[in-house]
Design an enzyme around this catalytic site. Structure first.
Site, PDB file in Angstrom:
ATOM      1  CG  ASP A 286      -1.874   1.112   1.296  1.00 26.14           C
ATOM      2  OD1 ASP A 286      -1.817   1.984   0.415  1.00 26.14           O
ATOM      3  OD2 ASP A 286      -2.699   1.143   2.235  1.00 26.14           O
ATOM      4  CG  ASP A 530      -8.973  -0.033  -1.139  1.00 19.37           C
ATOM      5  OD1 ASP A 530      -7.860  -0.308  -1.637  1.00 19.37           O
ATOM      6  OD2 ASP A 530      -9.291   1.127  -0.794  1.00 19.37           O
ATOM      7  CG  ASP A 606      -4.548   5.325  -2.839  1.00 22.39           C
ATOM      8  OD1 ASP A 606      -5.585   4.962  -3.425  1.00 22.39           O
ATOM      9  OD2 ASP A 606      -4.283   5.011  -1.678  1.00 22.39           O
ATOM     10  CG  HIS A 664     -11.792   6.894  -6.234  1.00 24.70           C
ATOM     11  ND1 HIS A 664     -12.801   7.143  -5.334  1.00 24.70           N
ATOM     12  CD2 HIS A 664     -10.847   6.215  -5.538  1.00 24.70           C
ATOM     13  CE1 HIS A 664     -12.491   6.632  -4.159  1.00 24.70           C
ATOM     14  NE2 HIS A 664     -11.303   6.066  -4.255  1.00 24.70           N
TER      15      HIS A 664
END
Length: 942
Positions: A286, A530, A606, A664
């Site tokens: 992540d 996610d 992201d 998003h």
């Protein structure tokens, strides 16, 4: 424009971590961009097994060093295409066994393991990844040169040869005598065997007290226990890494090994121009606000690499789910460049598939036939999705849906992030914000729209939360090394993670999606997985400790990169099994590995609302596509930050021509629904979205092709133009199928751009049908209201031009065929059509037409053979769907008339023509009325 911003407190600011407390030291505001915390993630130098193997490779490069692995020739056995034998590490006399499978379809498989390990090494991955066991070529032949000991395996039908040098051990794959792939050519093979932990090794210190002072040898220390930023990897089995060099002789360009924010043609990592200093890393992590032009690991990992040259394409798949590093070097000799790679994994066994092509399409087929074909998505899934973290409540959802209607912008899916739950407890609703979720879903369904909710793998440790209590009762959680349930921090605070390597855990998750189990869910509710790397805020490198224990006593280090696949496959199966008549699932996953394509779409994580992140999305998606996952996208507009209107428009224009099309945004960004920026931006965004909807028949046809052949939907230029060296490293433009060339605009204040048109065929602007002749770079108008997209001369593309509120409302609409003629006045294309949601197509309930235009005649032919009764019923059900328009581009002469010829009638048709430049008459045949599911011809007369 709405300037509302949601500043909702530290506990909701995504992905800023502290190990002991779930709190934040720094607020992320849109005006204060904070980059990735690079110190949270290891470099190769900080990863002991990577550093050891890099050092090993450096030693092997010296003249005095050679690989210690030697083939024991008297152990060889060959039968029905399978060669087995033993290798000996002559430095420590440890024996190994190997298998070399000569496979059909121009492929081979090499496996290597310890002969007598202290305990079994992890070798379970094949049971998850390989869906179609490879077929051994029983016609392959075997011979040994008695003087040299060289072993030769031959495949007579494919002209392929495998040559094994016994000492030092080396395997070379050749075609017609030309080497294509070589294993251990440079002697980097290193297989760390399992062994008992030795007593501490003491060495003398230098200095004044050298005779008295001693210390433990650092190599032994980091090999058996490793410390990182306050965490300790107990590493109970000691050093167990595997490594091997793989060489691609004569290939300058290699591609693949996603996910990285890097170029399409992979860069060197050990010297050379513009080189990286670290290897490419594959370790699902992540990494929010990730850096660009960097080989550091991101959310997904596919250890697949393709090498392409003018005359050949080859590929390799290093089937290992442990942390992996890959070095790339280039060597130039005799005006040819060879790419040399070095693959390093922390644990497991060596299991390598070699694909010999010879074309990129062959490689896609060989790889997908092994790991599974990509799922054919429901038709709504390839339309436009609207998401943010978070829509506040049901009134907010209704308002957003109404905004699309008010501005006549289609949308198929609205999304809800973690704030829709009751205290971050998945499969629950915040009943204050969403008092009647069923009514909310039904109100969307009336207009053909769906809802997606998020379900993450971490489970809040809270009594009276039924999900936690059931998983705890059934002993379904991942364990610590001492056998207790692993407890880490994520969105809910203290959490545990379900162990999806346990078959019972997978079945349990499937059950949770039952309509009677998942409270307030309906058939129009779909799922977003996610944080499934897995992301653990309190863990080393923001993930699961490597010595955590899974079902079967396997350590997390062995299977880390595959964890997310097991989670999202179970999610997809839950959707499939929730109805009596199964429907195709839709699951979006952030983590991925080879096999993800069987169930999931993925996105690139992201990203930032920055021009360079828009630019980077193109090579990232191209790389993911050629590595086996055709259904991928990047957050339109950028997840972090607030895009200026020009950037947002350009991102929508790019996203409309990428496989997964979703906007998003982060919770702290300003609202940015398409109509909030005023004119001309609203109209420009609307135009991009509506263009996507008009081309959905083309996209759906391409997704069907991907599900059959493994060919990506979004393709690098070299896939369609394999002999044009100018496109081998081109990643700023691409093809959608074989028909459309797309050049996204990724820089501000751009009014024109340079587009490369391969070949000498004509190309036509998608929007005004103006003609561009191929043959190199051309300067093309690219003002903000235009999208540089071109139809290849020789292509026929199907469209639906009646744009409605959602794609399902277009189901019965007629088709337009755009026929772009090549220099020989011919063209062809295909249309695939089924019900868009069920599995009935598997029994033949679909239409697959091939359109050809030659000598002034357009013909529709049935691609499918041996039609079933299901097919007949489906064709009957769509008999009202017709072709309502033909648009023919590039006619040198104006036709005088057009006639429909079918089994039912001969019918004169109206044809109107307009000249759009020299030798480019654009002619429209109005309402031919031909049925989409039947054979027919339309003849032009001059």
């Amino acid at each position: 424009m709405n300037n509302q911003a949601n500043t909702l407190g530290p506990r909701r600011l995504k992905k800023t971590y502290l190990f002991s407390l779930f709190c934040l030291s720094t607020l992320l505001f849109p005006s204060a961009v904070v980059g990735v915390k690079r110190e949270d993630f290891k470099t190769c130098e900080q990863s002991s097994f990577c550093k050891r193997n890099r050092d090993y490779a450096d030693a092997a490069k010296t003249d005095s060093a050679s690989s210690p692995y030697t083939l024991t020739t008297d152990t060889l056995n060959f039968k029905d295409g399978l060669l087995t034998g033993e290798l000996l590490n002559t430095q420590n006399n440890v024996p190994f066994v190997f298998e070399l499978n000569v496979l059909e379809n121009s492929s081979a498989r090499f496996r290597m393991n310890e002969k007598t390990p202290l305990k079994p090494r992890y070798d379970e991955l094949k049971n998850y990844v390989i869906t179609n066991p490879p077929v051994v070529d029983k016609d392959a032949t075997f011979s040994v040169d008695q003087s040299s000991g060289v072993v030769t395996l031959r495949q007579p039908e494919s002209d392929s040869t495998i040559v094994i040098q016994p000492s030092p051990f080396q395997v070379t794959f050749l075609s017609k005598g030309t080497p294509l792939v070589a294993l251990n050519e440079r002697g980097f093979l290193n297989f760390e065997h399992l062994r008992e932990k030795p007593a501490p090794k003491l060495v003398k210190q230098e200095g004044e007290n050298a005779e008295q002072e001693t210390t433990e040898d650092k190599f032994e220390e980091v090999s058996w226990e490793e410390h990182w930023k306050g965490s300790t990897d107990s590493r109970p089995n000691g050093p167990s890494s595997i490594a091997m060099d793989i060489t691609f002789p004569g290939f300058e360009h290699v591609y693949g090994i996603p996910e990285h924010a890097s170029s399409l043609s992979l860069k060197t990592t050990r010297g050379g121009e513009n080189a990286y200093t670290d290897p490419y890393r594959l370790y699902n992590l992540d990494v929010f606000e990730y850096e660009l032009d960097n080989p550091m690991a991101l959310y997904g990992s596919i250890p697949f690499m393709m090498a392409h040259g003018k005359d050949r394409t080859v590929g390799v798949f290093w089937m290992n789910a442990a942390e992996t590093w890959i070095d790339i070097e280039k060597e130039s000799k005799d005006k040819k460049t060879t790419t040399q790679t070095h693959w390093i994994s922390e644990s497991g066994v060596i299991d390598i598939f070699v694909f010999l092509g010879p074309t990129s399409s062959d490689i896609f087929g060989q790889f997908s036939s092994l790991t599974g074909q990509s799922a054919l998505p429901q038709s709504f899934a390839i339309a436009y999705h609207q998401c943010r973290w978070n829509y506040l409540d049901d009134k907010d959802v209704a308002s957003v849906a109404a905004g699309f209607d008010e501005h006549d912008i289609p949308v198929d899916v609205l999304w809800l992030d973690i704030e829709h739950t009751d205290g971050k407890k998945y499969f629950t609703w915040d009943e204050t914000k969403f008092p009647d979720p069923v009514a909310m879903q039904n109100s969307l369904s009336v207009k053909g729209r769906k809802l997606v909710t998020i379900v993450d793998p971490h489970i809040k440790r809270e009594d009276n939360y039924y999900i936690f209590e059931e998983a705890k009762k059934n002993d379904l959680f991942i364990k610590n090394s001492d056998g207790s349930d692993f407890d880490g921090w994520c969105w809910p605070g203290s959490s545990s993670w379900v162990d999806f390597t346990n078959p019972a855990a997978r079945e349990w998750l499937i059950e949770q999606f039952g309509l009677d189990k998942y409270k307030h869910s309906t058939e129009s509710l779909f799922t977003w997985n996610d944080m499934n790397e897995p992301s653990v805020f309190s863990g080393p490198e923001i993930t699961m400790p490597k010595d955590a224990v899974h079902y079967g006593k396997w350590e997390h280090r062995d299977l880390h990169n595959y964890f997310g696949v097991l989670f999202h496959e179970s999610t997809a199966n839950g959707q499939i099994q929730r109805t009596e008549v199964p429907k195709r699932p839709f699951v979006l996953s952030r983590a991925f590995y080879a096999g993800t394509q069987r169930t999931s779409a993925i996105w690139t994580g992201d990203n930032f609302a920055r021009w360079d992140h828009l630019e980077a999305s193109v090579p990232m998606l191209l790389t993911i596509g050629i590595s086996g996952i055709p259904f991928s996208g990047a957050d339109v507009g950028g997840f972090f930050g607030n895009p200026e209107p020009e950037l947002l428009v350009r991102w929508y224009q790019a996203g409309a021509f990428q496989p997964f099309f979703r906007a998003h945004a982060h919770i702290d960004t300003k609202r940015r629904e398409p109509w909030l920026f005023g004119e001309p931006y609203t109209s420009q965004i609307k135009h991009a979205i509506r263009t996507r909807y008009s081309l959905l028949p083309l996209w759906y046809t391409l997704f069907h092709e991907a599900s059959v052949s493994g060919t990506p939907v979004m393709r690098p230029m070299f896939v369609n133009y394999p002999k044009d060296e100018a496109v081998f490293d081109m990643d700023d433009q691409y093809m959608v199928g074989e028909a459309l060339l797309v050049k996204p605009i990724v820089t501000p204040d751009t009014e024109s751009t340079s587009v490369y048109f391969p070949g000498n065929s004509p190309w036509y602007n998608l929007f005004d049908y103006s003609l561009v002749h191929g043959g190199g770079f051309k300067t093309i108008d690219a003002k903000l209201d235009s999208i540089p997209v071109f139809i290849r001369g020789g292509a026929i593309i199907p469209k639906r031009e009646r744009i409605r509120r959602s794609s399902s409302l277009m189901k019965w609409d007629p088709f337009t065929l755009v026929i772009a003629l090549d220099e020989e006045n011919s063209a062809q294309g295909e249309l695939y059509l089924d019900d868009g949601e069920s599995y009935d197509y598997q029994s033949g309930a679909y239409v697959h037409r091939k359109f050809t235009f030659t000598n002034g005649v357009l013909e529709s032919l049935d691609v499918a053979k041996n039609r079933s009764k299901d097919a007949e019923h489906f064709i009957e059900s769509i008999k009202t769907i017709r072709i309502e328009r033909l648009v023919i581009l590039g006619l040198a002469k104006v036709p005088k008339s057009a006639t429909l010829v079918s089994s039912e009638q001969n019918k004169s048709l109206q044809i109107d023509c307009e000249q759009r430049g020299t030798n480019n008459n654009v002619c429209t045949v109005k309402d031919p009325g031909s049925r989409v599911g039947e054979d027919w011809k339309i003849e032009l007369a001059y």
